[in-house]
Motif scaffolding. Sequence first.
Motif, short mmCIF file in Angstrom:
data_model
loop_
_atom_site.label_atom_id
_atom_site.label_comp_id
_atom_site.label_asym_id
_atom_site.label_seq_id
_atom_site.Cartn_x
_atom_site.Cartn_y
_atom_site.Cartn_z
N GLN A 1 0.85 -1.20 0.00
CA GLN A 1 0.00 0.00 0.00
C GLN A 1 0.89 1.25 0.00
O GLN A 1 0.97 1.96 1.00
CB GLN A 1 -0.90 0.01 1.24
N PRO A 2 1.57 1.54 -1.10
CA PRO A 2 2.52 2.66 -1.10
C PRO A 2 1.87 4.03 -0.98
O PRO A 2 2.53 5.02 -0.72
CB PRO A 2 3.24 2.52 -2.45
N ALA A 3 0.54 4.11 -1.15
CA ALA A 3 -0.14 5.41 -1.11
C ALA A 3 -0.57 5.82 0.29
O ALA A 3 -1.31 6.77 0.45
CB ALA A 3 -1.37 5.38 -2.02
N GLY A 4 -0.11 5.10 1.30
CA GLY A 4 -0.54 5.48 2.65
C GLY A 4 0.17 4.69 3.73
O GLY A 4 1.10 3.94 3.48
N THR A 5 -0.31 4.89 4.94
CA THR A 5 0.24 4.25 6.13
C THR A 5 -0.89 3.58 6.89
O THR A 5 -1.96 4.17 7.07
CB THR A 5 0.90 5.32 7.03
N MET A 6 -0.64 2.36 7.38
CA MET A 6 -1.63 1.68 8.22
C MET A 6 -1.54 2.27 9.63
O MET A 6 -0.47 2.30 10.23
CB MET A 6 -1.36 0.17 8.28
N MET A 7 -2.68 2.76 10.12
CA MET A 7 -2.72 3.41 11.42
C MET A 7 -3.46 2.53 12.43
O MET A 7 -4.44 1.87 12.08
CB MET A 7 -3.45 4.75 11.32
N ALA A 8 -3.00 2.57 13.65
CA ALA A 8 -3.70 1.96 14.78
C ALA A 8 -3.35 2.82 15.99
O ALA A 8 -2.51 2.47 16.81
CB ALA A 8 -3.27 0.51 14.98
N THR B 1 -10.06 6.82 18.29
CA THR B 1 -9.20 5.85 17.61
C THR B 1 -9.14 6.16 16.12
O THR B 1 -10.12 6.61 15.52
CB THR B 1 -9.70 4.40 17.80
N ILE B 2 -7.98 5.92 15.55
CA ILE B 2 -7.75 6.02 14.11
C ILE B 2 -7.19 4.68 13.67
O ILE B 2 -6.12 4.27 14.13
CB ILE B 2 -6.74 7.14 13.77
N THR B 3 -7.93 3.97 12.80
CA THR B 3 -7.49 2.66 12.35
C THR B 3 -7.65 2.53 10.84
O THR B 3 -8.57 3.08 10.26
CB THR B 3 -8.29 1.53 13.04
N GLY B 4 -6.73 1.79 10.24
CA GLY B 4 -6.82 1.53 8.81
C GLY B 4 -5.85 2.36 8.01
O GLY B 4 -5.04 3.13 8.55
N LEU B 5 -5.96 2.25 6.71
CA LEU B 5 -5.06 2.93 5.79
C LEU B 5 -5.36 4.41 5.73
O LEU B 5 -6.51 4.82 5.57
CB LEU B 5 -5.18 2.30 4.39
N SER B 6 -4.31 5.22 5.84
CA SER B 6 -4.44 6.67 5.79
C SER B 6 -3.46 7.21 4.76
O SER B 6 -2.29 6.84 4.75
CB SER B 6 -4.13 7.28 7.16
N GLY B 7 -3.97 8.08 3.88
CA GLY B 7 -3.10 8.66 2.86
C GLY B 7 -3.75 9.87 2.24
O GLY B 7 -4.84 10.29 2.65
#
Length: 194
Positions: free
Chosen positions: A58-65, A104-110
Amino acid sequence: LSYLRTRAGTLFEREPVTAWVNYKYTFENRQGQFYHTRATLNGDTIRVSGTHTVDPKQPAGTMMALRFVGNQPLVDVLHAALPSRLDPYLAGATSPSKAHIHYTITGLSGPKISPRNVLTFGLRGASLQWPDPARRINRWDLRGTYDNGPAHNIRSTVLTLRHCRIYSSVGQLDVALTLRDFKRPFLDGRLRGR
Protein backbone atom coordinates in the motif's frame (compact mmCIF):
# COMPACT_ATOMS: atom_id res chain seq x y z
CA LEU A 1 0.75 22.76 16.46
CA SER A 2 0.46 24.62 13.15
CA TYR A 3 -2.78 22.87 12.24
CA LEU A 4 -4.64 19.58 12.33
CA ARG A 5 -7.28 19.22 9.63
CA THR A 6 -9.70 16.60 8.45
CA ARG A 7 -11.91 16.69 5.37
CA ALA A 8 -14.63 18.08 7.63
CA GLY A 9 -12.49 21.10 8.55
CA THR A 10 -9.78 22.39 10.89
CA LEU A 11 -9.69 20.82 14.35
CA PHE A 12 -6.76 22.81 15.71
CA GLU A 13 -4.78 25.76 14.42
CA ARG A 14 -1.84 27.56 16.03
CA GLU A 15 -2.37 25.77 19.35
CA PRO A 16 0.41 25.42 21.91
CA VAL A 17 1.21 21.76 22.66
CA THR A 18 3.49 20.20 25.24
CA ALA A 19 4.31 16.53 24.68
CA TRP A 20 6.21 13.76 26.43
CA VAL A 21 6.88 11.25 23.69
CA ASN A 22 8.16 7.69 23.85
CA TYR A 23 8.53 6.44 20.30
CA LYS A 24 10.18 3.41 18.78
CA TYR A 25 10.64 2.76 15.07
CA THR A 26 11.44 -0.77 13.89
CA PHE A 27 13.02 -0.58 10.43
CA GLU A 28 12.59 -4.30 9.85
CA ASN A 29 8.79 -4.04 10.20
CA ARG A 30 8.57 -0.42 8.95
CA GLN A 31 6.54 0.31 12.04
CA GLY A 32 6.57 3.21 14.47
CA GLN A 33 5.11 2.80 17.96
CA PHE A 34 3.97 5.39 20.51
CA TYR A 35 3.91 4.25 24.15
CA HIS A 36 3.64 6.09 27.47
CA THR A 37 3.10 9.24 25.42
CA ARG A 38 1.16 12.28 26.63
CA ALA A 39 0.29 15.54 24.92
CA THR A 40 -1.15 18.63 26.62
CA LEU A 41 -3.49 20.55 24.33
CA ASN A 42 -6.05 23.18 25.39
CA GLY A 43 -4.72 22.81 28.94
CA ASP A 44 -5.64 19.11 29.19
CA THR A 45 -3.42 16.06 28.86
CA ILE A 46 -4.27 13.24 26.47
CA ARG A 47 -2.61 9.82 26.48
CA VAL A 48 -1.46 8.60 23.06
CA SER A 49 -0.63 5.02 22.08
CA GLY A 50 -0.52 2.81 19.02
CA THR A 51 1.33 2.21 15.80
CA HIS A 52 1.75 3.40 12.23
CA THR A 53 3.10 0.96 9.65
CA VAL A 54 4.24 1.43 6.06
CA ASP A 55 2.93 -1.50 4.02
CA PRO A 56 4.92 -2.08 0.80
CA LYS A 57 1.67 -3.36 -0.78
CA GLN A 58 0.00 0.00 0.00
CA PRO A 59 2.52 2.66 -1.10
CA ALA A 60 -0.14 5.41 -1.11
CA GLY A 61 -0.54 5.48 2.65
CA THR A 62 0.24 4.25 6.13
CA MET A 63 -1.63 1.68 8.22
CA MET A 64 -2.72 3.41 11.42
CA ALA A 65 -3.70 1.96 14.78
CA LEU A 66 -3.67 4.97 17.12
CA ARG A 67 -5.60 5.77 20.29
CA PHE A 68 -6.04 9.07 22.14
CA VAL A 69 -7.66 9.15 25.59
CA GLY A 70 -8.25 12.12 27.90
CA ASN A 71 -10.27 15.27 28.48
CA GLN A 72 -10.81 18.24 26.15
CA PRO A 73 -12.92 21.42 26.33
CA LEU A 74 -16.59 20.69 25.64
CA VAL A 75 -17.09 23.31 22.90
CA ASP A 76 -14.07 22.02 20.94
CA VAL A 77 -15.35 18.45 21.11
CA LEU A 78 -18.81 19.54 19.94
CA HIS A 79 -17.32 21.34 16.94
CA ALA A 80 -15.34 18.19 16.05
CA ALA A 81 -18.23 15.74 16.54
CA LEU A 82 -21.17 17.60 15.01
CA PRO A 83 -21.78 18.22 11.30
CA SER A 84 -20.56 21.64 10.16
CA ARG A 85 -24.17 22.50 9.28
CA LEU A 86 -24.88 22.65 13.02
CA ASP A 87 -22.10 25.19 13.71
CA PRO A 88 -24.58 28.12 13.69
CA TYR A 89 -26.31 26.56 16.74
CA LEU A 90 -23.00 26.63 18.63
CA ALA A 91 -22.12 30.21 17.63
CA GLY A 92 -21.02 32.13 20.71
CA ALA A 93 -21.38 29.13 23.05
CA THR A 94 -18.92 28.82 25.94
CA SER A 95 -18.41 26.25 28.64
CA PRO A 96 -16.06 25.61 31.56
CA SER A 97 -16.76 21.88 31.19
CA LYS A 98 -14.61 19.12 29.80
CA ALA A 99 -15.62 16.11 27.73
CA HIS A 100 -13.90 12.79 28.28
CA ILE A 101 -12.81 11.43 24.90
CA HIS A 102 -11.59 8.12 23.53
CA TYR A 103 -10.53 8.58 19.90
CA THR A 104 -9.20 5.85 17.61
CA ILE A 105 -7.75 6.02 14.11
CA THR A 106 -7.49 2.66 12.35
CA GLY A 107 -6.82 1.53 8.81
CA LEU A 108 -5.06 2.93 5.79
CA SER A 109 -4.44 6.67 5.79
CA GLY A 110 -3.10 8.66 2.86
CA PRO A 111 -3.63 11.67 0.62
CA LYS A 112 -6.69 10.11 -1.03
CA ILE A 113 -7.66 7.54 1.62
CA SER A 114 -9.21 8.18 5.02
CA PRO A 115 -8.89 5.76 7.94
CA ARG A 116 -11.71 4.74 10.29
CA ASN A 117 -12.20 7.41 12.98
CA VAL A 118 -14.24 6.65 16.08
CA LEU A 119 -14.70 9.29 18.80
CA THR A 120 -16.45 8.17 21.98
CA PHE A 121 -17.21 11.01 24.39
CA GLY A 122 -18.92 11.56 27.70
CA LEU A 123 -20.03 14.40 29.96
CA ARG A 124 -21.07 14.48 33.59
CA GLY A 125 -22.60 17.61 35.11
CA ALA A 126 -21.46 19.81 32.21
CA SER A 127 -22.81 23.30 31.48
CA LEU A 128 -23.07 25.34 28.29
CA GLN A 129 -24.10 28.98 27.84
CA TRP A 130 -24.68 31.34 24.92
CA PRO A 131 -24.48 35.17 24.85
CA ASP A 132 -28.29 35.31 25.28
CA PRO A 133 -28.77 34.66 29.04
CA ALA A 134 -32.01 32.76 28.33
CA ARG A 135 -30.04 30.11 26.38
CA ARG A 136 -28.22 27.96 28.89
CA ILE A 137 -27.76 24.31 29.80
CA ASN A 138 -27.32 24.09 33.57
CA ARG A 139 -26.42 20.40 33.68
CA TRP A 140 -25.70 17.96 30.87
CA ASP A 141 -24.95 14.25 31.18
CA LEU A 142 -24.06 12.49 27.96
CA ARG A 143 -22.57 9.34 26.41
CA GLY A 144 -22.08 9.33 22.64
CA THR A 145 -20.07 8.07 19.69
CA TYR A 146 -19.06 9.68 16.39
CA ASP A 147 -17.97 7.11 13.80
CA ASN A 148 -17.09 7.84 10.16
CA GLY A 149 -18.32 4.34 9.32
CA PRO A 150 -17.13 1.50 7.12
CA ALA A 151 -16.74 3.76 4.05
CA HIS A 152 -14.78 6.33 6.12
CA ASN A 153 -16.69 9.30 4.69
CA ILE A 154 -19.50 11.71 5.56
CA ARG A 155 -22.14 9.47 3.93
CA SER A 156 -21.30 6.53 6.21
CA THR A 157 -20.80 8.70 9.30
CA VAL A 158 -23.01 8.00 12.31
CA LEU A 159 -23.45 10.04 15.50
CA THR A 160 -25.07 8.07 18.31
CA LEU A 161 -26.18 9.53 21.64
CA ARG A 162 -26.93 6.53 23.86
CA HIS A 163 -27.68 8.68 26.87
CA CYS A 164 -28.29 12.42 26.91
CA ARG A 165 -29.96 14.22 29.82
CA ILE A 166 -30.20 18.01 29.75
CA TYR A 167 -31.38 20.28 32.58
CA SER A 168 -32.06 23.95 31.88
CA SER A 169 -34.18 26.77 33.29
CA VAL A 170 -37.03 25.74 30.96
CA GLY A 171 -37.09 22.07 32.00
CA GLN A 172 -35.51 18.67 31.55
CA LEU A 173 -34.95 16.57 28.42
CA ASP A 174 -33.90 12.94 27.98
CA VAL A 175 -32.70 12.04 24.49
CA ALA A 176 -31.42 8.92 22.75
CA LEU A 177 -30.75 9.34 19.04
CA THR A 178 -28.84 8.26 15.98
CA LEU A 179 -27.87 10.67 13.19
CA ARG A 180 -26.79 8.94 9.97
CA ASP A 181 -25.32 10.18 6.68
CA PHE A 182 -23.85 13.64 7.29
CA LYS A 183 -24.31 14.50 3.58
CA ARG A 184 -28.11 14.10 3.82
CA PRO A 185 -28.72 13.66 7.56
CA PHE A 186 -31.32 11.16 8.75
CA LEU A 187 -32.33 11.34 12.41
CA ASP A 188 -33.88 8.52 14.44
CA GLY A 189 -34.44 9.29 18.09
CA ARG A 190 -36.51 9.28 21.22
CA LEU A 191 -37.13 12.42 23.29
CA ARG A 192 -38.83 12.65 26.65
CA GLY A 193 -39.04 15.62 28.93
CA ARG A 194 -40.92 18.64 30.20
